[in-house]
Design a protein around this motif. Structure first.
Motif, PDB file in Angstrom:
ATOM      1  N   ASN A  12       0.985  -1.248   0.277  1.00  0.00           N
ATOM      2  CA  ASN A  12       0.266  -0.175   0.092  1.00  0.00           C
ATOM      3  C   ASN A  12       1.227   1.176  -0.482  1.00  0.00           C
ATOM      4  OD1 ASN A  12      -1.480   1.938   1.637  1.00  0.00           O
ATOM      5  ND2 ASN A  12      -3.493   1.169   0.628  1.00  0.00           N
ATOM      6  N   ASP A  13       2.112   1.537   0.705  1.00  0.00           N
ATOM      7  CA  ASP A  13       3.260   2.622   0.797  1.00  0.00           C
ATOM      8  C   ASP A  13       4.200   1.693   1.625  1.00  0.00           C
ATOM      9  OD1 ASP A  13       3.759   4.783  -0.090  1.00  0.00           O
ATOM     10  OD2 ASP A  13       3.275   5.711   2.275  1.00  0.00           O
ATOM     11  N   ALA A  14       5.123   2.443   1.599  1.00  0.00           N
ATOM     12  CA  ALA A  14       6.596   2.190   1.903  1.00  0.00           C
ATOM     13  C   ALA A  14       7.216   3.526   1.907  1.00  0.00           C
ATOM     14  CB  ALA A  14       7.059   1.110   0.517  1.00  0.00           C
ATOM     15  N   ASN A  15       8.713   3.063   3.023  1.00  0.00           N
ATOM     16  CA  ASN A  15       9.537   4.289   3.253  1.00  0.00           C
ATOM     17  C   ASN A  15      10.735   3.649   3.071  1.00  0.00           C
ATOM     18  OD1 ASN A  15       8.611   7.129   3.101  1.00  0.00           O
ATOM     19  ND2 ASN A  15       7.136   6.445   4.188  1.00  0.00           N
ATOM     20  N   ILE A  16      11.671   4.392   2.703  1.00  0.00           N
ATOM     21  CA  ILE A  16      13.620   3.561   3.013  1.00  0.00           C
ATOM     22  C   ILE A  16      13.791   4.673   3.674  1.00  0.00           C
ATOM     23  CG2 ILE A  16      15.521   3.643   1.850  1.00  0.00           C
ATOM     24  CD1 ILE A  16      14.330   3.570  -0.891  1.00  0.00           C
ATOM     25  N   TYR A  17      15.099   4.514   5.013  1.00  0.00           N
ATOM     26  CA  TYR A  17      15.217   4.782   5.473  1.00  0.00           C
ATOM     27  C   TYR A  17      17.158   4.124   6.062  1.00  0.00           C
ATOM     28  CZ  TYR A  17      10.593   5.081   7.972  1.00  0.00           C
ATOM     29  OH  TYR A  17       9.073   5.675   7.654  1.00  0.00           O
ATOM     30  N   LEU A  18      17.500   5.646   5.707  1.00  0.00           N
ATOM     31  CA  LEU A  18      19.339   5.649   5.845  1.00  0.00           C
ATOM     32  C   LEU A  18      19.295   6.190   7.622  1.00  0.00           C
ATOM     33  CD1 LEU A  18      21.857   5.384   4.876  1.00  0.00           C
ATOM     34  CD2 LEU A  18      22.024   7.502   3.676  1.00  0.00           C
ATOM     35  N   ALA A  19      20.270   4.664   8.545  1.00  0.00           N
ATOM     36  CA  ALA A  19      20.830   5.331   9.185  1.00  0.00           C
ATOM     37  C   ALA A  19      19.775   5.462  10.212  1.00  0.00           C
ATOM     38  CB  ALA A  19      21.925   5.926   9.411  1.00  0.00           C
ATOM     39  N   GLY A  20      18.510   5.262  10.055  1.00  0.00           N
ATOM     40  CA  GLY A  20      16.995   5.944  10.971  1.00  0.00           C
ATOM     41  C   GLY A  20      16.972   7.173  10.072  1.00  0.00           C
ATOM     42  N   ASP A  21      16.893   7.745   9.101  1.00  0.00           N
ATOM     43  CA  ASP A  21      16.605   9.337   9.013  1.00  0.00           C
ATOM     44  C   ASP A  21      15.474   8.809   7.131  1.00  0.00           C
ATOM     45  OD1 ASP A  21      17.718  10.637  10.683  1.00  0.00           O
ATOM     46  OD2 ASP A  21      19.364  11.014   9.367  1.00  0.00           O
ATOM     47  N   LYS A  22      14.139   8.926   7.395  1.00  0.00           N
ATOM     48  CA  LYS A  22      13.519   9.457   6.477  1.00  0.00           C
ATOM     49  C   LYS A  22      14.530   9.747   4.768  1.00  0.00           C
ATOM     50  CE  LYS A  22       8.934   8.933   6.509  1.00  0.00           C
ATOM     51  NZ  LYS A  22       7.674   9.356   6.865  1.00  0.00           N
ATOM     52  N   MET A  23      14.067   9.148   3.580  1.00  0.00           N
ATOM     53  CA  MET A  23      14.951   9.430   2.564  1.00  0.00           C
ATOM     54  C   MET A  23      13.163   9.120   1.724  1.00  0.00           C
ATOM     55  SD  MET A  23      17.904   6.255   2.346  1.00  0.00           S
ATOM     56  CE  MET A  23      17.905   7.141   0.533  1.00  0.00           C
ATOM     57  N   ILE A  24      12.745  10.553   1.739  1.00  0.00           N
ATOM     58  CA  ILE A  24      11.850  11.235   0.920  1.00  0.00           C
ATOM     59  C   ILE A  24      12.156  11.236  -0.499  1.00  0.00           C
ATOM     60  CG2 ILE A  24      10.127  12.865   0.877  1.00  0.00           C
ATOM     61  CD1 ILE A  24       9.851  13.235   4.013  1.00  0.00           C
ATOM     62  N   GLY A  25      11.195  10.765  -1.099  1.00  0.00           N
ATOM     63  CA  GLY A  25      11.532  11.046  -2.501  1.00  0.00           C
ATOM     64  C   GLY A  25      12.067  10.659  -3.432  1.00  0.00           C
ATOM     65  N   THR A  26      12.302   9.664  -2.909  1.00  0.00           N
ATOM     66  CA  THR A  26      14.032   8.476  -2.948  1.00  0.00           C
ATOM     67  C   THR A  26      14.156   8.065  -5.042  1.00  0.00           C
ATOM     68  OG1 THR A  26      14.837   8.254  -1.506  1.00  0.00           O
ATOM     69  CG2 THR A  26      16.493   6.559  -2.580  1.00  0.00           C
ATOM     70  N   THR A  27      12.840   6.668  -4.766  1.00  0.00           N
ATOM     71  CA  THR A  27      12.608   6.396  -5.669  1.00  0.00           C
ATOM     72  C   THR A  27      10.822   5.930  -6.179  1.00  0.00           C
ATOM     73  OG1 THR A  27      13.136   4.249  -7.121  1.00  0.00           O
ATOM     74  CG2 THR A  27      13.205   4.331  -4.718  1.00  0.00           C
ATOM     75  N   ALA A  28      10.764   5.382  -6.903  1.00  0.00           N
ATOM     76  CA  ALA A  28       9.602   5.117  -6.659  1.00  0.00           C
ATOM     77  C   ALA A  28       8.833   3.255  -7.016  1.00  0.00           C
ATOM     78  CB  ALA A  28       8.831   4.935  -8.765  1.00  0.00           C
ATOM     79  N   GLU A  29      10.104   2.342  -7.101  1.00  0.00           N
ATOM     80  CA  GLU A  29      11.071   1.314  -6.410  1.00  0.00           C
ATOM     81  C   GLU A  29      11.621   0.532  -5.884  1.00  0.00           C
ATOM     82  OE1 GLU A  29       9.397  -1.319  -9.226  1.00  0.00           O
ATOM     83  OE2 GLU A  29      10.727  -0.601 -11.318  1.00  0.00           O
TER      84      GLU A  29
END
Length: 174
Positions: A12-29
């Motif tokens: 439904n939705d997903a997010n990627i985090y680098l060392a705990g910090d959200k990476m917004i707008g990184t990639t579509a998949e």
């Protein structure tokens, strides 16, 4: 454990985090890495041909590629050869509950490793840069609703599936 009453449908939705910090707008998949056991060919008397036999707990190279719409600081934060990259992917899996409509199951993927490739991408008016970073993974954990589906830690001899330690017997002998 996921019930037989659930029909898994989609993310439904997903997010990627680098060392705990959200990476917004990184990639579509994000395509997760292939987890492939090392194998050796077994042949001999009583065997009709060859068998490509897996070596339990030994894995081939695992790579995670992350694509970036454009270059920005979180992409550059991964490039230091002096530190390990730790990514966490969190997703809400939409499942249909045959007894009462829709519900959601949490998916968490944790990966650790070192950057082995950086592609800055292209610069073209009105388009994404298609930059990417490839990480050589030494660790991957996949959980659904807190249950370990898969855990591979190459540096510490850990291999678990469905919360079961696949190497407990091996460690008892070595």
């Amino acid at each position: 454990m996921i019930s037989n009453n659930y029909i898994p449908e989609k993310i439904n939705d997903a997010n990627i985090y680098l060392a705990g910090d959200k990476m917004i707008g990184t990639t579509a998949e994000l395509e997760l890495p292939e987890v492939k056991m090392k194998t050796g060919t077994v042949e001999g008397m009583g065997i009709s041909g060859e068998i490509d036999s897996p070596t339990i707990g030994q894995f081939e190279s695992m790579e995670q590629t992350i694509n970036f719409n454009t270059l920005y600081s979180s992409a550059m934060d991964m490039l230091s050869p002096l530190k390990t990259v730790e990514l966490t992917i969190r997703a809400a899996q939409q499942v249909y509950d045959k007894e009462g409509g829709y519900t959601f199951k949490g998916l968490r993927v944790v990966e650790r490793g070192r950057v082995k490739n950086f592609k800055p991408g292209k610069v073209k008016k009105s388009e994404t840069m298609d930059a990417s970073i490839t990480i050589e993974l030494t660790y991957i954990l996949i959980e659904v609703d807190g249950s370990v589906m898969l855990e591979v830690d190459k540096l510490n001899g850990v291999y678990k599936t469905n919360d079961t330690d696949m190497l407990a017997e091996v460690r008892g002998m070595t």
